[in-house]
Design a protein around this motif. Structure first.
Motif, mmCIF file in Angstrom:
data_model
loop_
_atom_site.group_PDB
_atom_site.id
_atom_site.type_symbol
_atom_site.label_atom_id
_atom_site.label_comp_id
_atom_site.label_asym_id
_atom_site.label_seq_id
_atom_site.Cartn_x
_atom_site.Cartn_y
_atom_site.Cartn_z
ATOM 1 N N GLU A 106 0.827 -1.208 0.000
ATOM 2 C CA GLU A 106 0.000 0.000 0.000
ATOM 3 C C GLU A 106 0.860 1.257 0.000
ATOM 4 O O GLU A 106 0.557 2.237 -0.693
ATOM 5 N N ILE A 107 1.958 1.235 0.760
ATOM 6 C CA ILE A 107 2.832 2.405 0.812
ATOM 7 C C ILE A 107 3.587 2.557 -0.503
ATOM 8 O O ILE A 107 3.778 3.669 -1.010
ATOM 9 N N LEU A 149 2.566 1.706 -3.448
ATOM 10 C CA LEU A 149 1.647 2.252 -4.444
ATOM 11 C C LEU A 149 1.382 3.732 -4.195
ATOM 12 O O LEU A 149 1.212 4.504 -5.156
ATOM 13 N N GLU A 150 1.348 4.157 -2.933
ATOM 14 C CA GLU A 150 1.159 5.572 -2.626
ATOM 15 C C GLU A 150 2.317 6.410 -3.152
ATOM 16 O O GLU A 150 2.141 7.549 -3.570
ATOM 17 N N LYS A 200 2.068 6.354 -7.241
ATOM 18 C CA LYS A 200 0.920 7.007 -7.864
ATOM 19 C C LYS A 200 1.155 8.500 -8.122
ATOM 20 O O LYS A 200 0.364 9.133 -8.807
ATOM 21 N N ASP A 252 1.036 -2.224 -11.669
ATOM 22 C CA ASP A 252 -0.212 -2.530 -10.980
ATOM 23 C C ASP A 252 -1.380 -1.823 -11.672
ATOM 24 O O ASP A 252 -1.281 -0.666 -12.092
#
Length: 353
Positions: free
Chosen positions: A77-78, A80-81, A84, A104
């Motif tokens: 999750e981190i 991808l943050e 992004k 992803d």
């Protein structure tokens, strides 16, 4: 990506770090730590201490930086943050290092939605398990082709299943992106009035002041650079929609068109550096009253039995009432809006998109 060290600075570029490291580093009192702050050996000992505690600090010399942690070591999750925040080009480069994360589907779906708020493929693309990275490349190629030749660009998008051919779908596509050349959009709308009608249907001007509504209209449908038949067509369609959305103003499309032309001329006069003698509010109000007076005289001249008030048709009576509704105070408010807010026809799409 870490914190730059210098012989004269503290850790992380902040003078508060010696105090925060006082208890953990074992360098004595705060006064002693401050005395050691500007000594190169002090910073070196701090990093030796941090590395011994397992913080993975790699120091090659006293002016080196800490290595940025591998995204694979972070929770997905981190990671991808972090990724992004990249654009498509940088994300493709990141895929050379972090292939699974940078490819992803969540990232590429977000890139598609940010650049193109609507396309027909969004409805089924995820259900069919297709790649959003491929969809982004198709949309990007289609827009580049559109900016060269509009019909070719739309044919490319429809042929690849990205966009349907219905006018409503094309209008939604135009209304939700800024990746198109505004000249080409105008060229396409000029020869496809059905798409223009659908695009206007997407707008709402309810309870909006006329200049603000006109700005919103020209943000969705770019204004031509000169007066002509296309500008007349745009203003006619806008006037009809504005009157339908605001029936309580007692205005009719003909009067709204006159006011819109006056607002465009005033915008050019006040914002153009070539115009030295700017139009004053008194002159603008006088011009509005003069144009409406001429319109009223023409209406009465064309009225059957103009000496008999009861013989005037209801439609003509409504137009005459609309003329009376535009008084000097209303015209003055129009001038103030242009003077304070700016041009009513800003360009939305970039010419070099």
């Amino acid at each position: 990506m870490g914190q730059l060290l210098s012989n004269r600075g503290g850790v992380g570029g902040s003078n508060s770090s010696p105090a925060s490291n006082e208890s953990s580093s074992g360098f004595g009192t705060a006064q002693n730590a401050q005395n050691h702050l500007y000594r190169p050996s002090f910073l070196w000992q701090i990093f030796k201490h941090r590395r011994a505690r397992g913080l993975r600090a790699t120091v090659k010399n006293r002016n080196s930086i800490e290595n940025f942690p591998d995204l694979y070591l972070l929770p997905p999750e981190i990671g991808l943050e972090v990724l992004k925040n990249l654009n498509a080009t940088d994300l493709c480069l990141a895929a050379c290092v972090w292939s699974d994360l940078a490819n992803d589907e969540v990232l590429w779906e977000g890139l598609c939605m940010n650049s193109w708020g609507h396309c027909s493929a969004y409805k089924t693309w995820k259900e069919e398990g297709k790649s959003f990275k491929k969809l982004y490349l198709l949309l990007d190629e289609g827009c580049l082709t559109f900016n060269a030749e509009p019909m070719w660009g739309l044919q490319y998008l429809t042929r690849n299943g990205v966009l349907n051919t219905e006018p409503s779908e094309i209008a939604l596509f135009f209304n939700s992106t800024n990746q198109l050349c505004w000249q080409k959009v105008r060229q396409y709308l000029n020869i496809n009035p059905d798409v223009l009608d659908e695009l206007i249907k997407l707008q709402s001007f309810k309870n909006q002041f006329l200049p603000n509504a006109l700005r919103k209209f020209f943000q969705a449908v770019d204004s031509p650079i000169s007066q002509g038949e296309y500008l007349h067509l745009l203003l006619d369609k806008f006037a009809v929609r504005f009157c339908n959305d605001n029936p309580g103003l007692s205005l009719v499309p003909e009067i709204v068109c006159i006011l819109c032309y006056s607002l465009i001329l005033l915008s050019v006069d006040l914002t153009s550096p070539q115009v030295k003698n700017k139009m004053s509010k008194r002159e603008f109000v006088r011009n509005i009253r003069s144009a409406l007076g001429e319109y009223r005289r023409n209406e009465l001249h064309d009225a059957p039995g103009n000496n008999q008030v009861h013989a005037i048709p209801p439609e003509m009576a409504a137009r005459l009432q609309a003329v009376a509704a535009v008084d000097s105070d209303f015209a003055g408010h129009l001038y103030d809006n242009i003077y304070l807010v700016g041009h009513v026809a800003p360009q939305r799409w970039r010419d070099d998109a």
